[in-house]
Design a protein around this motif. Structure first.
Motif, PDB file in Angstrom:
ATOM      1  N   GLN A  83      -4.412  12.616  10.270  1.00 21.93           N
ATOM      2  CA  GLN A  83      -5.307  11.552  10.739  1.00 21.93           C
ATOM      3  C   GLN A  83      -4.559  10.254  11.012  1.00 21.93           C
ATOM      4  OE1 GLN A  83      -8.769  11.215   8.157  1.00 21.93           O
ATOM      5  NE2 GLN A  83      -9.860  12.736   9.360  1.00 21.93           N
ATOM      6  N   GLY A  84      -3.402  10.071  10.362  1.00 23.33           N
ATOM      7  CA  GLY A  84      -2.584   8.899  10.648  1.00 23.33           C
ATOM      8  C   GLY A  84      -1.904   8.933  12.008  1.00 23.33           C
ATOM      9  N   ASP A  85      -2.010  10.047  12.721  1.00 16.30           N
ATOM     10  CA  ASP A  85      -1.423  10.129  14.068  1.00 16.30           C
ATOM     11  C   ASP A  85      -1.983   9.062  14.993  1.00 16.30           C
ATOM     12  OD1 ASP A  85      -0.057  12.358  13.162  1.00 16.30           O
ATOM     13  OD2 ASP A  85      -0.731  13.685  14.774  1.00 16.30           O
ATOM     14  N   TRP A  86      -3.159   8.538  14.683  1.00 21.56           N
ATOM     15  CA  TRP A  86      -3.789   7.558  15.574  1.00 21.56           C
ATOM     16  C   TRP A  86      -2.900   6.331  15.807  1.00 21.56           C
ATOM     17  CZ3 TRP A  86      -5.827   2.511  14.557  1.00 21.56           C
ATOM     18  CH2 TRP A  86      -5.680   2.068  13.232  1.00 21.56           C
ATOM     19  N   ASP A  93      -0.881   0.648   7.199  1.00 20.31           N
ATOM     20  CA  ASP A  93      -0.094   0.470   8.416  1.00 20.31           C
ATOM     21  C   ASP A  93       1.178   1.307   8.289  1.00 20.31           C
ATOM     22  OD1 ASP A  93       1.167  -0.325  10.711  1.00 20.31           O
ATOM     23  OD2 ASP A  93       1.515  -2.401  10.071  1.00 20.31           O
ATOM     24  N   ASN A  94       1.034   2.607   8.485  1.00 20.02           N
ATOM     25  CA  ASN A  94       2.176   3.504   8.323  1.00 20.02           C
ATOM     26  C   ASN A  94       3.236   3.257   9.392  1.00 20.02           C
ATOM     27  OD1 ASN A  94       0.842   4.564   6.169  1.00 20.02           O
ATOM     28  ND2 ASN A  94       0.238   6.459   7.184  1.00 20.02           N
ATOM     29  N   ARG A  95       2.786   3.006  10.610  1.00 23.03           N
ATOM     30  CA  ARG A  95       3.762   2.762  11.672  1.00 23.03           C
ATOM     31  C   ARG A  95       4.576   1.504  11.375  1.00 23.03           C
ATOM     32  NH1 ARG A  95       2.907   3.129  18.222  1.00 23.03           N
ATOM     33  NH2 ARG A  95       4.955   2.342  18.794  1.00 23.03           N
ATOM     34  N   GLY A  96       3.919   0.447  10.939  1.00 29.34           N
ATOM     35  CA  GLY A  96       4.631  -0.772  10.596  1.00 29.34           C
ATOM     36  C   GLY A  96       5.612  -0.564   9.466  1.00 29.34           C
ATOM     37  N   PHE A  97       5.195   0.223   8.455  1.00 29.25           N
ATOM     38  CA  PHE A  97       6.081   0.525   7.332  1.00 29.25           C
ATOM     39  C   PHE A  97       7.310   1.277   7.806  1.00 29.25           C
ATOM     40  CE2 PHE A  97       7.686   3.413   4.141  1.00 29.25           C
ATOM     41  CZ  PHE A  97       7.782   2.620   3.018  1.00 29.25           C
ATOM     42  N   ASP A 101      -4.170   5.828  -0.955  1.00 27.06           N
ATOM     43  CA  ASP A 101      -5.201   6.852  -1.156  1.00 27.06           C
ATOM     44  C   ASP A 101      -4.635   8.136  -1.753  1.00 27.06           C
ATOM     45  OD1 ASP A 101      -4.418   8.737   1.155  1.00 27.06           O
ATOM     46  OD2 ASP A 101      -4.616   6.819   2.154  1.00 27.06           O
ATOM     47  N   GLY A 102      -3.313   8.209  -1.974  1.00 19.28           N
ATOM     48  CA  GLY A 102      -2.724   9.368  -2.638  1.00 19.28           C
ATOM     49  C   GLY A 102      -2.089  10.384  -1.718  1.00 19.28           C
ATOM     50  N   THR A 103      -2.192  10.189  -0.402  1.00 20.02           N
ATOM     51  CA  THR A 103      -1.568  11.119   0.528  1.00 20.02           C
ATOM     52  C   THR A 103      -0.138  10.674   0.833  1.00 20.02           C
ATOM     53  OG1 THR A 103      -2.581   9.909   2.364  1.00 20.02           O
ATOM     54  CG2 THR A 103      -3.725  11.883   1.563  1.00 20.02           C
ATOM     55  N   PHE A 104       0.633  11.569   1.464  1.00 21.31           N
ATOM     56  CA  PHE A 104       2.065  11.346   1.634  1.00 21.31           C
ATOM     57  C   PHE A 104       2.510  11.546   3.088  1.00 21.31           C
ATOM     58  CE2 PHE A 104       1.626  12.458  -2.797  1.00 21.31           C
ATOM     59  CZ  PHE A 104       2.609  11.746  -3.453  1.00 21.31           C
ATOM     60  N   PHE A 105       3.606  10.884   3.424  1.00 23.59           N
ATOM     61  CA  PHE A 105       4.396  11.222   4.605  1.00 23.59           C
ATOM     62  C   PHE A 105       5.857  11.013   4.236  1.00 23.59           C
ATOM     63  CE2 PHE A 105       3.328   6.747   4.996  1.00 23.59           C
ATOM     64  CZ  PHE A 105       4.488   6.139   5.444  1.00 23.59           C
ATOM     65  N   MET A 146       0.815  -1.210   0.000  1.00 23.03           N
ATOM     66  CA  MET A 146       0.000   0.000   0.000  1.00 23.03           C
ATOM     67  C   MET A 146       0.851   1.262   0.000  1.00 23.03           C
ATOM     68  SD  MET A 146      -3.155  -0.900   2.580  1.00 23.03           S
ATOM     69  CE  MET A 146      -4.008   0.616   2.172  1.00 23.03           C
ATOM     70  N   HIS A 147       2.160   1.129  -0.094  1.00 33.21           N
ATOM     71  CA  HIS A 147       3.036   2.290  -0.046  1.00 33.21           C
ATOM     72  C   HIS A 147       3.966   2.306  -1.255  1.00 33.21           C
ATOM     73  CE1 HIS A 147       1.965   1.583   4.250  1.00 33.21           C
ATOM     74  NE2 HIS A 147       1.970   2.902   4.303  1.00 33.21           N
ATOM     75  N   GLU A 148       4.161   3.507  -1.808  1.00 28.48           N
ATOM     76  CA  GLU A 148       5.110   3.690  -2.894  1.00 28.48           C
ATOM     77  C   GLU A 148       6.192   4.640  -2.412  1.00 28.48           C
ATOM     78  OE1 GLU A 148       5.139   4.592  -7.710  1.00 28.48           O
ATOM     79  OE2 GLU A 148       3.254   4.515  -6.572  1.00 28.48           O
ATOM     80  N   ILE A 149       7.460   4.267  -2.608  1.00 23.69           N
ATOM     81  CA  ILE A 149       8.581   4.999  -2.026  1.00 23.69           C
ATOM     82  C   ILE A 149       9.295   5.825  -3.092  1.00 23.69           C
ATOM     83  CG2 ILE A 149      10.724   4.796  -0.715  1.00 23.69           C
ATOM     84  CD1 ILE A 149       9.792   2.004   0.137  1.00 23.69           C
ATOM     85  N   TYR A 150       9.599   7.093  -2.740  1.00 26.18           N
ATOM     86  CA  TYR A 150      10.384   7.974  -3.599  1.00 26.18           C
ATOM     87  C   TYR A 150      11.588   8.450  -2.796  1.00 26.18           C
ATOM     88  CZ  TYR A 150       6.054   8.062  -6.271  1.00 26.18           C
ATOM     89  OH  TYR A 150       4.928   7.699  -6.979  1.00 26.18           O
TER      90      TYR A 150
END
Length: 259
Positions: free
Chosen positions: A68-71, A42-46, A18-22, A1-5
């Motif tokens: 919203q991913g702060d959760w 799962d941003n934290r896991g990534f 969903d098109g958003t970034f961190f 679910m993640h694409e890395i640049y």
């Protein structure tokens, strides 16, 4: 679910489904996570699979697609001027809206709904907008850039000469959404940024960094405020107009509220 640049030698810029970034700024002893996107995946896991150091989470501003991913995290840092926007973005009604608008279509299991829509327990710490972090081999300084929001901040990755600029300096900047500041405030932020030592800057919604020289066109746009005829448009439920300026490196658009 993640694409890395690979945005810089020490910076990974990650796009969720969903098109958003961190972003991850990584050093030898510490990392900074810039924004947390919607947190559909799962941003934290990534993050924890891609770094082997402790890390801190810094929100560039308080809009939903950045916080919203702060959760998924226990703590985060943010400028206090955006605390009201953060609280609105993380309200139960806003999180329900995000879940059904993005999570379901991205294949997130329905059983994750209750955990996602619950108000995050994240402890928010205040940033003053002048901090400097030693990550081990790379230094990151925080800069307050009001414009897109009153509490917008940027992160200067000094060794990479790269500025993570949030949303304020986008080539298509929204100046009408929750907790936005004035064009005059944006002008001052642009002038401040142009005195910093960086070569390129990366906005939150792009995979390609822009040259610092493009900021001169954005500043010209914010100062001249020339409205594009026929640019009336409803965006996110707000009636807007577009001001625009063109320079040698491209076109700057700034969306402002009508009237």
């Amino acid at each position: 679910m993640h694409e890395i640049y690979q945005a810089g030698r020490h910076v990974l810029h990650i796009q969720e489904t969903d098109g958003t970034f961190f972003s991850i700024i990584h050093g030898a002893k510490l990392a900074i996570i810039s924004d947390t996107a919607y947190g559909i995946g799962d941003n934290r896991g990534f993050i924890e699979a891609h770094i082997n150091t402790p890390y801190i989470v810094i929100n560039t501003h308080g809009h939903a697609d950045h916080v919203q991913g702060d959760w998924q995290f226990d703590e985060a840092w943010m400028h206090p001027a955006d605390q009201p926007a953060y609280e609105r973005a993380c309200s139960r009604i806003q999180r329900i809206s995000t879940f059904y608008q993005y999570a379901v279509s991205c294949g997130v299991p329905g059983e994750r709904k209750d955990a996602y829509i619950a108000a995050p327990r994240t402890v928010i710490h205040p940033l003053q907008g002048n901090e400097r972090f030693d990550l081990g081999g790379v230094h990151v300084s925080v800069h307050h850039f009001p414009g897109h929001t009153r509490g917008e901040i940027g992160l200067l990755v000094e060794e990479d000469r790269l500025l993570l600029s949030g949303d304020s300096f986008s080539d298509d900047c929204f100046m009408f959404w929750d907790n936005h500041d004035t064009l005059e405030a944006l002008q001052e932020s642009l002038k401040k940024a142009l005195h910093l030592p960086f070569d390129t800057y990366l906005g939150s919604h792009t995979t390609k960094a822009l040259p610092r020289e493009f900021l001169s066109t954005v500043l010209e746009n914010a100062e001249k405020q020339e409205i594009v005829p026929g640019s009336e448009e409803v965006i996110l439920g707000v009636k807007t107009l577009t001001i625009q300026a063109e320079g040698p490196l491209g076109i700057s658009k700034i969306r402002i509220p009508e009237g």
